[in-house]
Write a protein that holds these residues in place. Structure first.
Motif, PDB file in Angstrom:
ATOM      1  N   ASP A 195       3.375  12.206 -75.562  1.00 27.96           N
ATOM      2  CA  ASP A 195       1.559  12.421 -75.469  1.00 27.96           C
ATOM      3  C   ASP A 195       1.163  11.961 -76.783  1.00 27.96           C
ATOM      4  O   ASP A 195      -0.316  11.968 -77.146  1.00 27.96           O
ATOM      5  CB  ASP A 195       1.206  13.775 -75.001  1.00 27.96           C
ATOM      6  CG  ASP A 195       1.644  14.644 -76.288  1.00 27.96           C
ATOM      7  OD1 ASP A 195       2.240  14.336 -77.163  1.00 27.96           O
ATOM      8  OD2 ASP A 195       1.214  15.845 -76.001  1.00 27.96           O
ATOM      9  N   GLY A 196       1.656  11.256 -77.616  1.00 30.34           N
ATOM     10  CA  GLY A 196       1.600  10.799 -78.846  1.00 30.34           C
ATOM     11  C   GLY A 196       1.450  11.613 -79.970  1.00 30.34           C
ATOM     12  O   GLY A 196       1.136  11.118 -81.231  1.00 30.34           O
ATOM     13  N   THR A 197       1.733  12.837 -79.603  1.00 30.24           N
ATOM     14  CA  THR A 197       1.740  13.728 -80.797  1.00 30.24           C
ATOM     15  C   THR A 197       3.162  13.743 -81.623  1.00 30.24           C
ATOM     16  O   THR A 197       4.242  13.332 -81.194  1.00 30.24           O
ATOM     17  CB  THR A 197       1.714  15.287 -80.272  1.00 30.24           C
ATOM     18  OG1 THR A 197       2.636  15.708 -79.565  1.00 30.24           O
ATOM     19  CG2 THR A 197       0.407  15.540 -79.631  1.00 30.24           C
ATOM     20  N   LYS A 198       2.928  14.142 -83.117  1.00 32.09           N
ATOM     21  CA  LYS A 198       4.396  13.910 -83.622  1.00 32.09           C
ATOM     22  C   LYS A 198       4.656  15.299 -84.240  1.00 32.09           C
ATOM     23  O   LYS A 198       4.168  16.503 -84.300  1.00 32.09           O
ATOM     24  CB  LYS A 198       3.939  13.285 -85.104  1.00 32.09           C
ATOM     25  CG  LYS A 198       3.137  11.675 -84.746  1.00 32.09           C
ATOM     26  CD  LYS A 198       2.914  11.113 -86.223  1.00 32.09           C
ATOM     27  CE  LYS A 198       2.341   9.847 -85.726  1.00 32.09           C
ATOM     28  NZ  LYS A 198       1.692   9.098 -87.241  1.00 32.09           N
ATOM     29  N   ARG A 199       6.174  15.200 -84.476  1.00 33.86           N
ATOM     30  CA  ARG A 199       6.903  16.520 -85.010  1.00 33.86           C
ATOM     31  C   ARG A 199       7.804  16.267 -85.761  1.00 33.86           C
ATOM     32  O   ARG A 199       8.090  15.228 -86.115  1.00 33.86           O
ATOM     33  CB  ARG A 199       7.916  16.946 -83.537  1.00 33.86           C
ATOM     34  CG  ARG A 199       7.129  17.874 -82.477  1.00 33.86           C
ATOM     35  CD  ARG A 199       8.229  18.978 -82.041  1.00 33.86           C
ATOM     36  NE  ARG A 199       9.187  18.323 -81.126  1.00 33.86           N
ATOM     37  CZ  ARG A 199       9.990  18.918 -80.832  1.00 33.86           C
ATOM     38  NH1 ARG A 199      10.317  20.467 -81.074  1.00 33.86           N
ATOM     39  NH2 ARG A 199      11.058  18.614 -79.864  1.00 33.86           N
TER      40      ARG A 199
END
Length: 316
Positions: free
Chosen positions: A182-186
């Motif tokens: 979903d494009g989120t970063k971790r």
């Protein structure tokens, strides 16, 4: 090798979305592990996503005075980098201890972290293996186990993690950066990245479906004597029976991570505390919950002896 489709990813987000849309897909960069597994039909992806064009091949300083290593940095380039050699010598030494020069020229930072076990039962489709086929059983348990894990095992799997680089990353407290579908970063601390087998040994990391590694971040240098010692059956190109990645400070304190003994890079901070008391004390903590077989019981003593040699080397 079974038929598959092929795609060249043009963006990190696009690669993650494509992988999430097809659960049977795999990322490919150097291909030093996945291609062998495909030829043996241990891995049978229906779609390969080539990530070599994503420009993740830089080694750059971070604002915190650490180092960001792109996911596609080749092992050869990482081991030879001047900053890595000067301030993260443990990492350089671990990389040079693993594989041949030809393989290091192709293998990537992310691929090294994600490489799969070299358990012979995993590589043989005629043998039961919960890691290859969940629920089928584990032929290694009760089989030939000299190379297998002695700590962190379960009744479903006793395989070891093969990476030398990951041992150094664990001792250095690296952080794995990723992008989800979903494009989120971790940002995942390396200590939390690999999983123990439990009842699901086929799930080897905490990565979600489609999630892609973009970099590994090293914290600011901590100095000390940085040593990687690998004990193996032959002098070159062999996986570790036991390996020790250690950072020893002048006052005797430090950190130690162990390879060849568990399903993931093995480090217990409680053992770090005991380092100043010597190898016996630290190794005793590291091997507290060991469940060896008769064939690999020697690894417990080997951890202590190898750690003792590392401490002696650090003291000069």
């Amino acid at each position: 090798m079974k038929a598959f489709t092929y795609e060249r990813a043009s963006s990190v987000e696009g690669a993650a979305k494509s992988a999430a849309a097809n659960p049977a897909s795999k990322f490919i960069a150097g291909g030093t592990n996945i291609l062998d597994l495909m030829k043996l039909e241990v891995e049978c992806p229906t779609h390969l996503i080539d990530v070599n064009g994503l420009h993740l091949d830089k080694i750059e300083p971070t604002p915190e005075a650490g180092l960001r290593v792109g996911a596609l940095v080749r092992n050869t380039a990482l081991a030879a980098d001047e900053t890595v050699r000067r301030h993260y010598g443990l990492l350089s030494r671990a990389l040079l201890a693993g594989a041949s020069g030809q393989l290091r020229n192709k293998a990537t930072t992310a691929g090294n972290l994600l490489q799969r076990t070299r358990c012979p039962y995993f590589y043989d489709p005629n043998q039961a293996c919960n890691k290859r086929q969940p629920g089928s059983g584990c032929s290694a348990i009760g089989g030939f186990t000299r190379q297998h894990a002695v700590v962190g095992t379960s009744n479903a799997c006793i395989a070891t993690h093969p990476s030398d680089m990951a041992i150094a990353m664990r001792a250095l407290d690296a952080v794995v950066e990723t992008v989800k579908a979903d494009g989120t970063k971790r940002s995942i601390p390396i200590k939390d990245f690999h999983r123990l087998p439990g009842n699901t040994p086929h799930i080897e990391t905490v990565l979600e479906l489609g999630e892609i590694i973009t970099a590994v971040v090293l914290p600011p240098p901590i100095g000390g004597k940085q040593i990687y010692r690998k004990v193996r059956d032959r002098a070159s190109y062999a996986f570790a029976l036991v390996s020790i990645g250690a950072i020893i400070q002048p006052d005797g304190t430090g950190r130690v991570a162990v390879g060849g003994v568990a399903h993931k890079p093995w480090r217990l901070e409680e053992a770090d505390v005991e380092l100043k008391q010597g190898a016996k004390a630290a190794a005793g903590v590291l091997m507290t919950d060991a469940r060896p077989t008769e064939q690999n019981r020697f690894k417990i003593d080997l951890v202590e002896r190898t750690l003792g040699a590392v401490i002696a080397q650090a003291r000069g």
